[in-house]
Structures are given as structure tokens and as C-alpha cells.
Design a protein around this motif. Sequence first.
Motif, PDB file in Angstrom:
ATOM      1  N   TYR A  25       0.835  -1.198   0.000  1.00 11.76           N
ATOM      2  CA  TYR A  25       0.000   0.000   0.000  1.00 11.76           C
ATOM      3  C   TYR A  25       0.871   1.250   0.000  1.00 11.76           C
ATOM      4  N   MET A  65       0.391   5.135   1.372  1.00 11.32           N
ATOM      5  CA  MET A  65      -0.520   5.899   2.213  1.00 11.32           C
ATOM      6  C   MET A  65       0.151   7.137   2.775  1.00 11.32           C
ATOM      7  N   ILE A  78      -5.028   8.141   8.560  1.00 10.03           N
ATOM      8  CA  ILE A  78      -4.524   7.625   7.290  1.00 10.03           C
ATOM      9  C   ILE A  78      -5.298   8.298   6.162  1.00 10.03           C
ATOM     10  N   GLN A  91      -5.016   5.942   1.104  1.00  8.12           N
ATOM     11  CA  GLN A  91      -4.502   4.576   1.141  1.00  8.12           C
ATOM     12  C   GLN A  91      -4.838   3.890  -0.182  1.00  8.12           C
ATOM     13  N   CYS A 131      -3.873   0.447  -2.633  1.00  5.71           N
ATOM     14  CA  CYS A 131      -3.198  -0.841  -2.789  1.00  5.71           C
ATOM     15  C   CYS A 131      -2.496  -0.858  -4.144  1.00  5.71           C
TER      16      CYS A 131
END
Length: 117
Positions: free
Chosen positions: A91, A93, A104, A107, A109
Motif C-alpha cells: 500500500y 498511504m 490515514i 490509502q 493498494c
Amino acid sequence: MFKIKIIINNLKLNKMKNVLISIGITIVMIFSNIILWNKTAYRDVELLKIKSPKFIQERGFKVTSYDGYEGSMIHGGYTWYQVRDSSNYLYNMAIGEWRGELMIYNQTCLNAVQNSK
């Protein structure tokens, strides 16, 4: 005739003086805004560099790399990381501070399709 030339020269000097004053004020305003931006936009970065790795680990991620930071006059600074979860997903972030709390942001992937095979 001589008086008219003096008056015209004085008017030209006054006009030039006003233009120079305007340019000076504009330059001061630009530098003031740059200083203000740097003071406010990156105000949280040093704190985030210290607290973010622990914050990320507490949420079940492992930090693989620190990718830098960015700043916003309204929200303050953010630090960017690449992290992995327990399923080996990678990820990207950002960690930011808002009203005393770490959060966070963004974020994403990076290898979801690769790991889903």
C-alpha cells in the motif's frame, strides 16, 4: 516653456515613483506569502516522522519505505509511506494529523491484481 517641462518631468518622476512603490509592495507580499506557506503548510511534518511508523504498525502494517512529505496550509503536513499488510499486499498511504489525532489518508493498494491470482 521651462516651467511646463519641469512639471512634466515631475509628473513622470511621480508616476515612476508610484510604479516602483507598487512593485516593491508586490514583492514584499509575495515573499510574505511564501514564508507564511512554509511556516503553516509543513507544521506537522517533524512530529509525523516520529509518530507515524508506530501508528502504522498499530494498524497491522509493516513500513517498507518512507516516501517523503507534503504540506497544505489548511491541513498541515503529511508523511508518505509504502507499507505491507499480513497478506503481503503493498500500500501507499499518507499519514496526517488533524485536531491532535493521526489519520490515514489516500490509502492505495499497489499490487491487488497481482496478489489476487
